[in-house]
Design an enzyme around this catalytic site. Structure first.
Site, PDB file in Angstrom:
ATOM      1  N   LYS A 199      56.202 -14.789   3.875  1.00 59.71           N
ATOM      2  CA  LYS A 199      55.480 -14.218   2.739  1.00 59.71           C
ATOM      3  C   LYS A 199      56.521 -13.934   1.665  1.00 59.71           C
ATOM      4  CE  LYS A 199      53.400 -11.970  -0.326  1.00 59.71           C
ATOM      5  NZ  LYS A 199      53.529 -10.545  -0.428  1.00 59.71           N
TER       6      LYS A 199
ATOM      7  N   ASP B 176      49.616 -10.834   1.800  1.00 57.75           N
ATOM      8  CA  ASP B 176      50.198 -10.363   3.061  1.00 57.75           C
ATOM      9  C   ASP B 176      49.273 -10.719   4.223  1.00 57.75           C
ATOM     10  OD1 ASP B 176      52.368  -9.190   1.739  1.00 57.75           O
ATOM     11  OD2 ASP B 176      51.272  -7.313   1.416  1.00 57.75           O
TER      12      ASP B 176
ATOM     13  N   GLY C 168      57.481  -9.839  -4.413  1.00 59.85           N
ATOM     14  CA  GLY C 168      58.324  -8.781  -4.956  1.00 59.85           C
ATOM     15  C   GLY C 168      59.395  -9.287  -5.898  1.00 59.85           C
TER      16      GLY C 168
ATOM     17  N   LYS D 204      51.123  -5.163   4.931  1.00 63.58           N
ATOM     18  CA  LYS D 204      52.277  -5.878   5.494  1.00 63.58           C
ATOM     19  C   LYS D 204      52.402  -5.600   6.993  1.00 63.58           C
ATOM     20  CE  LYS D 204      54.622  -5.536   1.091  1.00 63.58           C
ATOM     21  NZ  LYS D 204      54.129  -6.793   0.494  1.00 63.58           N
TER      22      LYS D 204
ATOM     23  N   GLY E  14      51.103 -10.810  -8.349  1.00 61.43           N
ATOM     24  CA  GLY E  14      50.568  -9.717  -9.151  1.00 61.43           C
ATOM     25  C   GLY E  14      51.073  -9.618 -10.575  1.00 61.43           C
TER      26      GLY E  14
END
Lengths: 284, 284, 284, 284, 284, 284
Positions: free
Chosen positions: D29, D184, D32, D243, D65
């Site tokens: 995944k 996630d 960030g 997560k 995002g």
């Protein structure tokens, strides 16, 4: 020497031949007395199975003249021949096909399968295996055909999965009609189309003679050129011409060896395949 | 009857056996006189090749006691045995491995390949084929091993591509060290791990006797249970125990038949595989 | 910078080389000090395994001069050389083969397999991999052979199934006899026959010097033509000639690059394969 | 020690990890800071390629995002969240899909392919890979979906032919409509459906803390049960819940290990995969 | 005649066409009204599925001009054209890619999959399918590209496993940058690279007219040479030039037939593929 | 609406059925008027080809009562029936086999192949496809057989390579003898052994009536249980019993649906397979 040892020695003698033809294709034209005499018939079936089990891809081609004539007689039809070819009107063609594809072919298949073989009977119509057109060399004598194309795909499919194809000499025409074709010729064309290693023609003679009246003149081995000259010189017997022709067709298309053997000898196939002596006449 | 016909008949007699073992695996423990006498040796090689060419996957396992002792003698080492097992210090182990994997094994491979075979020689180290641990049944007698695992992957790879694996009885330990393992036991374990159809143990006797002193008491066929009882009753000869044990291991793991045959008879392998008579003692 | 980051950076530096040799074959001639010093030996094994796991098909070729001489000494035989070639009578050949195929080869295999590799040891007899004839360039010095044919089928079979072939420099002759062949030459011929991407020769020198006495004259890179001229000009050291010859053979048969590297440097294989610096002399 | 040697040592350290994950599937995944910072981004791409070239089947899952919010801003739409979930009306969903599947996804693909990778970008619509239904846990907040089925066939097809699948977190509904699903969760479900060996979640924290305020309470390793209790005890941070949930889903479906790692560390993927230290929190 | 019989007759009429294109690849350029009108759209999807289910490998290529302009408008950008090509600065390119690859492409995929298809959406970046360089024919108008290479491997992978590839006209440059390429051209190049049997261009006209103002001058069939002369003579409409060009590219690279059909007619694809009448203009 | 559009709509209507039976096997019992009337015959051939080309594996089973009786008459034999079964002495069996396997079967094959099909004609002897034993339910009435085993291997081989098997209802006995078996029964057994999705029985009635005299009582759909009760209640017509029995056999062995359809309606096969209406009686 104990018998078992003799047995072992003989098996060992076969070894180089087994090695040479392992995973190779051998086309056998089955015919003559070997299709009539019950003992010979049984011996041929065993020979084919042994060849199959030692890894040779056997393809069996057969005609069936005597059975056709018998069936015609039973239906009150008189066989008629022109230049060695059967005059084949529509009704005769129907009988030819029923006998070859429905009786002779399935009889061979049943015989092989009863002994553990995996035989599959085909006519030239199946998978459009043998395509022919009308043969007019002798004038219009009906549904007598001349092979124009071999579509060997179906044979490859069956061989790959371990089946023994048994093929009757009936061909398909452009409009789906049936043709009576010479089984010797079919065997030669098939050997050529399949890239066979060997073509074996079973006959009712010992082989080819240089002089038919001199039994000592049997030819053990000859070249394609010599074979051709036997035909052009008019030395070859009428019935032998398509057999010699099939050998020539095969050899000219990459088949390594062609043999004309004496089908009246029991296990002549095995003797040809697996012994030092060989049998009959080899064309190379 | 002409000889060629006799030949054909004998080939035909082999047909049912060829059929039964086509595409099956047969593990042969090669040993005894058949590894020493040049004629016997040559006959075994021919037998293995014939089996190979008729579609049987032969896996050959061998030891090599006499050659090891000869090499040790040449290096001035005195062989020493405890309970039938060779005391194997590090130096001896090195000699054992050099002789088995470097000389005996490659000799067999060369012999087969010279005749057209596709043999590949392996020790138990190759592909971690035979894993062993120290055998302490007789106390610490050095690098004598007990087979713990067979990793048959490499054999499947070779068989699939048409090679004949020839395997020497050297095993690998957890730390990469070499172990001297009993070749009879290896043959039994391999037959089990490969899902073989047959295990054949070549010996220097006619087979198993019910009473070793009565040559008429040769057992043609017996069950695993009977074989087991021969060991527990103490009837079986010392050297015969691992051979009988190998047969039992194989049969208990799905192998169909195990045979103890007389390797002193020429072509004993073929006689066992392809004739009605068979030879020696069969355990089933 | 944290150590882990340094580690990551170094792995990343290897990426382009991993990419370039992914699914390619690299033949490594293993020899010299790297076969004697235990630390170097362990490092080579790790290097080979890493190459294996990043998708390179490693083929390891080895000789084993010192171990042969030691074994001969133990058996009371005096090594004798003519023009750099070992005079190899039948008894010597037997020792050579036992040591190379039975001891050295299986030792390497065991070392790799203990660390999770899937190594398989072969001599040139297995699958008739290396065929040779008597080399009479120096007169009759016994079973010293000249490579005539490589049959790479067995190597392809093993590579396809993920094994690491380890090959000792023993060849098979036309009659099944053994020949002692130069391992450098075998490596070059194998690289050519396998269509390898790279050939790496491990030696006990830093590489090739333009002037052997001037340590600053190390050649980083040269063409086949230059390599050839080093031999004809008599500049190349005697022991270096077969190594340079192997590089030339490989390159002339489609191998992209050949390297002569310093096997005395720990992990010289990895340094050559996976770092920007490279090591030794590259022939292209 | 020379630098090249250090390099070699570090490559060798990676060997056991390369061995363990060879031919195994690892779902990553990606998210960030590692998706925003250009240096981190480049490092992740290199890490993925290295994993690919050493034989690991990497499957990359990403959300996006910040880019979505930026695009919405540019179109004059105000992002709105309920319980951490983006309220997704039809127009927002269109923007989400365009950004994730059209921009972010293809950007990652281009980055990998420029460096020699063979990446293929997919959304959950392709091959009906991710099927979802409306998630009503927070009431009706539009096209926010809950994964109901994973159809992994397409991923298997791509992996088998050596492609790297890059998957955006857009799902397809029963009527062909689009759903915005948590990336996630998708990663956890995919790891489960693919029978992956490892799931790695890249985050912007060092790992999971037993007490978020005590930076010394970082958990190096915990069981599924402990992971579950962190959620039920309310200790886990809101953003961390999906997560941890993904890790639990994966582990309960046969994935061997799941990791929550610090994506802010350059090459964190490689450090986790190939070094002894590892990084972050492992759930097993 | 009962309706069911009529139905059967029509299915039978399709038989020769089904036969001819069985297991063949057909590239369809989807565009114009057929992408806007909901009924036409639904009909195209059904046509593609029917083609898929009768064994034709359909590859769908699409552009998406109107949707791009709409999205730009929403973001307050003014479309600008030079010589029919959209001036494409970096921001515009981002919008183009989001719309084509993220919205239009996935919309088509979802539509097909809802009806049981197995569609997979791709852009030219995936698997580096379409590689382009800057097109400077009209000066520097930004990220407008000229196709240089097609890497069809990914399409073969998907077709082999029964997926329908849907491809948007975005290409990848040497540095991973995006290029806006003409979808007609892409369709022609793809048909050529895939060895397709047929290329079908969906347009908003009836076909090609010899004289655009004379609706009776529709060309049913023409040669590549005639097609070429329409361009050089300046007769062809500006928008039609890349379509005709695509047909020529395809035919010159072995595609058998190319068609320019009227996408405004419902089921025009099926009519072209499966009826005697055909539709539009065929180039051969 | 233009005709072409109607055509397209009808093709589209067939789509769900094509989808459902794609790559599935459908066994068709061909018989009755559809084998006599030339128009019906031609329509069946087209239907079979269409099914073949849309990816359905069609297996055609046929008998041939009328042709057998005609051939017997021609040979002066009087047909004789006991309990609806033909008394079959050896001579009759020979005629049955010649007609079915040599004439009817090859006629169907030729018809299909002329139109581009790849049909292969088989009898139950080929590959030992249908094994039977003597049926003594009506006393000894000769070579009338009861199917004991189906060996479907040959059919799988042919289907895998894209051939259409056409099978005549002749079986092989344990000693290789021929048996005349009911073609309806063969169709049911084959459908069961092949794991077919559908069995279609072509008859000369509209379907099954609840009350044979009330033409309004045609049953559109019934369960296996109801079908069974029709037989036990004595409602079913004598000739219909083996047809209903074949349906029950098939359904009890996993075939999804069985249909008794009216072969007198042109293209009844297509109507059943590809239209909403269906035709005749469905058993499920």
């Amino acid at each position: 020497m104990k018998t078992t040892n003799i047995h072992a020695e003989i098996l060992i003698q076969a070894l180089p031949y087994i090695r040479r033809y392992y995973d190779k294709t051998v086309v056998v034209k089955y015919g003559g007395n070997a299709m009539i005499d019950e003992n010979l018939k049984a011996a041929v079936m065993q020979d084919v199975l042994l060849m199959h089990y030692v890894g040779i891809h056997v393809v069996l081609v057969h005609g069936g003249g005597p059975e056709i004539s018998a069936a015609m007689a039973r239906m009150g039809k008189e066989p008629e021949f022109v230049g060695g070819l059967r005059v084949t009107d529509a009704e005769t063609m129907e009988i030819v096909e029923m006998v070859l594809a429905g009786k002779t072919n399935k009889g061979i298949v049943a015989h092989l399968n009863r002994q553990g073989g995996r035989a599959v009977g085909l006519s030239g119509k199946d998978g459009s295996l043998i395509v022919a057109e009308k043969d007019t060399a002798q004038g219009d004598i009906g549904f007598v055909g001349r092979v124009t194309t071999i579509n060997p795909g179906l044979i490859h499919t069956l061989i790959k999965d371990g089946y023994i194809p048994v093929i009757s000499s009936v061909a398909i025409g452009a409009d789906g009609e049936s043709y009576n074709v010479n089984a010797d010729t079919v065997a030669g064309e098939l050997a050529a189309a399949l890239g066979a290693s060997k073509l074996i023609m079973m006959t009712d003679v010992e082989g080819i003679y240089r002089d038919f009246n001199d039994k000592d003149s049997l030819i053990a081995e000859m070249s394609t050129r010599e074979a051709q000259s036997l035909i052009t010189a008019g030395v070859a017997d009428k019935g032998m011409i398509p057999k010699i022709g099939a050998c020539i067709t095969a050899l000219q298309n990459g088949v390594e060896r062609a043999h004309i053997i004496d089908g009246r000898v029991e296990h002549s196939l095995l003797i040809e395949m697996f012994t030092n002596e060989g049998i009959g006449t080899m064309v190379r």
